[in-house]
Design a protein around this motif. Sequence first.
Motif, PDB file in Angstrom:
ATOM      1  N   GLY A  39      48.218  36.129  37.451  1.00 39.71           N
ATOM      2  CA  GLY A  39      48.986  35.544  36.352  1.00 39.71           C
ATOM      3  C   GLY A  39      48.131  34.941  35.260  1.00 39.71           C
ATOM      4  O   GLY A  39      48.636  34.177  34.424  1.00 39.71           O
ATOM      5  N   LYS A  40      46.846  35.305  35.185  1.00 41.07           N
ATOM      6  CA  LYS A  40      45.946  34.717  34.192  1.00 41.07           C
ATOM      7  C   LYS A  40      45.867  35.541  32.905  1.00 41.07           C
ATOM      8  O   LYS A  40      45.289  35.093  31.924  1.00 41.07           O
ATOM      9  N   ILE A  41      46.374  36.758  32.928  1.00 45.95           N
ATOM     10  CA  ILE A  41      46.637  37.522  31.714  1.00 45.95           C
ATOM     11  C   ILE A  41      48.044  38.100  31.862  1.00 45.95           C
ATOM     12  O   ILE A  41      48.559  38.221  32.973  1.00 45.95           O
ATOM     13  N   SER A  42      48.676  38.458  30.733  1.00 49.84           N
ATOM     14  CA  SER A  42      50.099  38.783  30.784  1.00 49.84           C
ATOM     15  C   SER A  42      50.384  40.274  30.930  1.00 49.84           C
ATOM     16  O   SER A  42      51.469  40.636  31.391  1.00 49.84           O
ATOM     17  N   LYS A  43      49.463  41.126  30.549  1.00 49.69           N
ATOM     18  CA  LYS A  43      49.757  42.559  30.539  1.00 49.69           C
ATOM     19  C   LYS A  43      48.435  43.318  30.518  1.00 49.69           C
ATOM     20  O   LYS A  43      47.427  42.811  30.027  1.00 49.69           O
ATOM     21  N   TRP A  44      48.472  44.543  31.039  1.00 54.59           N
ATOM     22  CA  TRP A  44      47.252  45.344  30.984  1.00 54.59           C
ATOM     23  C   TRP A  44      47.596  46.823  30.918  1.00 54.59           C
ATOM     24  O   TRP A  44      48.438  47.323  31.650  1.00 54.59           O
ATOM     25  N   PHE A  45      46.938  47.516  29.989  1.00 56.32           N
ATOM     26  CA  PHE A  45      47.071  48.968  29.851  1.00 56.32           C
ATOM     27  C   PHE A  45      45.758  49.585  30.321  1.00 56.32           C
ATOM     28  O   PHE A  45      44.738  49.460  29.656  1.00 56.32           O
ATOM     29  N   SER A  46      45.798  50.244  31.445  1.00 60.63           N
ATOM     30  CA  SER A  46      44.562  50.688  32.089  1.00 60.63           C
ATOM     31  C   SER A  46      44.052  52.003  31.516  1.00 60.63           C
ATOM     32  O   SER A  46      44.803  52.943  31.282  1.00 60.63           O
ATOM     33  N   GLY A  47      42.729  52.061  31.336  1.00 64.71           N
ATOM     34  CA  GLY A  47      42.058  53.281  30.921  1.00 64.71           C
ATOM     35  C   GLY A  47      41.173  53.831  32.018  1.00 64.71           C
ATOM     36  O   GLY A  47      40.298  54.666  31.751  1.00 64.71           O
ATOM     37  N   ILE A  48      41.382  53.353  33.248  1.00 67.68           N
ATOM     38  CA  ILE A  48      40.573  53.831  34.362  1.00 67.68           C
ATOM     39  C   ILE A  48      40.722  55.347  34.507  1.00 67.68           C
ATOM     40  O   ILE A  48      41.826  55.887  34.553  1.00 67.68           O
ATOM     41  N   GLY A  49      39.598  56.024  34.523  1.00 69.39           N
ATOM     42  CA  GLY A  49      39.575  57.476  34.598  1.00 69.39           C
ATOM     43  C   GLY A  49      39.384  58.151  33.256  1.00 69.39           C
ATOM     44  O   GLY A  49      39.176  59.361  33.195  1.00 69.39           O
ATOM     45  N   GLN A  50      39.457  57.364  32.180  1.00 70.12           N
ATOM     46  CA  GLN A  50      39.339  57.941  30.845  1.00 70.12           C
ATOM     47  C   GLN A  50      38.118  57.384  30.088  1.00 70.12           C
ATOM     48  O   GLN A  50      37.993  57.580  28.881  1.00 70.12           O
ATOM     49  N   GLU A  51      37.240  56.720  30.789  1.00 76.64           N
ATOM     50  CA  GLU A  51      36.120  56.038  30.131  1.00 76.64           C
ATOM     51  C   GLU A  51      35.186  56.987  29.395  1.00 76.64           C
ATOM     52  O   GLU A  51      34.576  56.618  28.387  1.00 76.64           O
ATOM     53  N   ALA A  52      35.058  58.205  29.880  1.00 80.71           N
ATOM     54  CA  ALA A  52      34.114  59.143  29.262  1.00 80.71           C
ATOM     55  C   ALA A  52      34.506  59.448  27.818  1.00 80.71           C
ATOM     56  O   ALA A  52      33.636  59.678  26.968  1.00 80.71           O
ATOM     57  N   ILE A  53      35.799  59.422  27.522  1.00 79.02           N
ATOM     58  CA  ILE A  53      36.249  59.727  26.163  1.00 79.02           C
ATOM     59  C   ILE A  53      35.894  58.583  25.222  1.00 79.02           C
ATOM     60  O   ILE A  53      35.265  58.783  24.177  1.00 79.02           O
ATOM     61  N   ASN A 304      31.069  35.201  30.673  1.00 74.68           N
ATOM     62  CA  ASN A 304      31.948  35.208  29.504  1.00 74.68           C
ATOM     63  C   ASN A 304      33.390  34.903  29.864  1.00 74.68           C
ATOM     64  O   ASN A 304      34.130  34.327  29.056  1.00 74.68           O
ATOM     65  N   LEU A 305      33.775  35.262  31.077  1.00 72.78           N
ATOM     66  CA  LEU A 305      35.125  34.943  31.530  1.00 72.78           C
ATOM     67  C   LEU A 305      35.292  33.435  31.693  1.00 72.78           C
ATOM     68  O   LEU A 305      36.309  32.859  31.273  1.00 72.78           O
ATOM     69  N   GLN A 306      34.302  32.802  32.265  1.00 70.97           N
ATOM     70  CA  GLN A 306      34.380  31.342  32.422  1.00 70.97           C
ATOM     71  C   GLN A 306      34.389  30.649  31.062  1.00 70.97           C
ATOM     72  O   GLN A 306      35.069  29.638  30.872  1.00 70.97           O
ATOM     73  N   SER A 307      33.640  31.202  30.118  1.00 74.50           N
ATOM     74  CA  SER A 307      33.646  30.644  28.761  1.00 74.50           C
ATOM     75  C   SER A 307      35.040  30.709  28.160  1.00 74.50           C
ATOM     76  O   SER A 307      35.520  29.752  27.532  1.00 74.50           O
ATOM     77  N   ALA A 308      35.719  31.839  28.360  1.00 75.24           N
ATOM     78  CA  ALA A 308      37.082  31.982  27.831  1.00 75.24           C
ATOM     79  C   ALA A 308      38.051  31.064  28.568  1.00 75.24           C
ATOM     80  O   ALA A 308      38.941  30.467  27.949  1.00 75.24           O
ATOM     81  N   PHE A 309      37.894  30.933  29.873  1.00 72.77           N
ATOM     82  CA  PHE A 309      38.777  30.047  30.644  1.00 72.77           C
ATOM     83  C   PHE A 309      38.635  28.591  30.204  1.00 72.77           C
ATOM     84  O   PHE A 309      39.607  27.834  30.177  1.00 72.77           O
ATOM     85  N   ARG A 310      37.393  28.188  29.882  1.00 70.30           N
ATOM     86  CA  ARG A 310      37.164  26.796  29.488  1.00 70.30           C
ATOM     87  C   ARG A 310      37.787  26.446  28.138  1.00 70.30           C
ATOM     88  O   ARG A 310      38.040  25.274  27.854  1.00 70.30           O
TER      89      ARG A 310
END
Length: 660
Positions: A39-53, A304-310
């Motif tokens: 519950g720490k972010i509200s939504k996610w659109f995954s690109g897993i498997g498409q990184e090469a593009i 960087n995640l901890q920086s954003a959380f703070r």
Amino acid sequence: MTIEYKNNTLSEDVLLDLFRSMLKPRMIEEKMLILLRQGKISKWFSGIGQEAISVGVTKSLLDDEYILPMHRNLGVFTSRNIPLNRLFAQWQGKASGFTNGRDRSFHFGIQEYKIVGMISHLGPQLGVADGISLANKLRNEKRITAVFTGEGGTSEGDFHEALNIASVWDLPVLFCIENNGYGLSTPTSEQYRCRDLAERGAGYGMESHIIDGNNILEVFSRVSEIAESIRNNPRPALIEFKTFRMRGHEEASGTKYVPQDLMDEWEAKDPIFNFEKYLFEKDILNEAILTGIKNDIQAEIEENLQSAFRENPVDVDPSKELGDVFKEFKYQEISPSIKKEELRFIDAISQSLKESLRKHDELVFMGQDIADYGGVFKITEGFIEEFGKDRIRNTPICESAVIGAAMGLSINGMKAMVEMQFSDFVSSGFNPIVNYLAKINYRWGQNADVVVRMPCGGGVGAGPFHSQTNEAWFTKVPGLKVVYPAFPYDAKGLLNTAFNDPNPVLFFEHKALYRSVRQEVPVDYYTLPFGKASKLREGSEITIITYGAGVHWAMEILDEMDYKGADLIDLRSLQPLDLECICLSVNRTGKAIVLTEDSLTGSFASEISALISEKCFKSLDAPIMRVGSLDTPIPFAQQLEDQYLPKQRFRMKLQDLIEY
């Protein structure tokens, strides 16, 4: 290996960089999916498997070439080395993100990194890419623009409009289709009938390519080759990347609609797993190097995640929110000269257009038939002799992509004017105006330096599709300025200001006034401020508030009635509105009547009436009167049009108010 890699030219350093660049967004995504479940972010659109593009295309571009990604293109952002703390803050709605908490996920752009993010309507960004590339081409810069869409987005009209414009104008755009099998839950078999989406390029006289979107070496090598060719010989190209979406459209959607054997087939084609295996076989990668790469990325993510959380939640400040709807514009008063000449309304418009083209070298005009033909009203007749076809551009009949192109010109540092042949036709370009131009400065601080000219209005027997006055469609949209002059002097000065203003301006020009209204107008360049109404007549008994053709109807009826008791206010500008002028008058007269040519229900007259009721209630000695056209489409026959228009009803309502 499921994927066959061919490499004859790339060094070990380049190969490792490509691997690292794919692994980084994958590891970020895996972390984000954990945070989503927490519950720490509200939504996610995954690109897993498409990184090469994402990675392959971005690495093929120069750092100063624009790229317009979608919400599965995290690799675009990481390959451009955007600071992760700002990306993480963006996804948490924090102020150090890119939108001050006003938008989410990848709906943002960053000029510093030449990235222009998507909006949820998908299609408009394709036209924006056209405009960005047009600016590069006009400056003779050997730069390309890459824009992404999914296979589902290729069904949108914007896709076809943008490809057509790019082809007709030979724009150096890479149209990148990520064909990942499903539009949310709809498979490709239910979305199009051609075998390959690349086939659509032939319909636009455009070269096309099919690339294995899971093969990083094929993506990087072939796109690099295509891009270099296009830099040297400007033209568009359509590239279809074959890939697959391994997770849901967004995480809540799941993948239950995907057959398991299809998932298994594409899981075996994972771009990172296969490339890692290839690098091991070539002795370019080993366990120690791999562990080091992973540890470095993991440490960067956590730091960087901890920086954003703070970071504290975004501040709530209404004045800041309202202040960021428009880019700041410091109006410069340029006084008119003493020398004047009598001009028709249409001549004043034409004169302003010429003067603004001379003043702003980077200003480009676009519209149907505006070049050699001079436009259907001949306002730009003769312009190409002085300014050339690069700046006075005929467009195909595709309002949406043309407005998108205007936005792209602004993003790339130029100015644009789009002429709607008739304001009625703006409905075909409504989406990019209200969802792109209007919101972009508020969302991520990018202004839309665009003027949309709107020949409008009835009284000329043009029927339902060439007679509307549709300003109310736009006056309620934050981020748009709406101007509606009634006289040649005002038209010239206000249009000059519109071209100086870095914000989107819809400039309404009543067709019936073009050749019927004349006035002494200064011959030199001058400006008039927005949000400043004009008091045409002074009286102490009634306030009449109107604009456009309504001003002339009101003057005619006042003269016929020989009535001297009215304050007659010509608004000139609807957004911003001169509410102070209205209130000062109504508080003095105690009576108000608002006249609009628009059909009455939902008209801007209703907004003005509500404001008067709210601000001037104690001063009112009578109900506020509203007068507008009938709540029907505009008819063709003169008798029906005369009945539709409010002129005679205004006479009766005014008399009623006088006698109240």
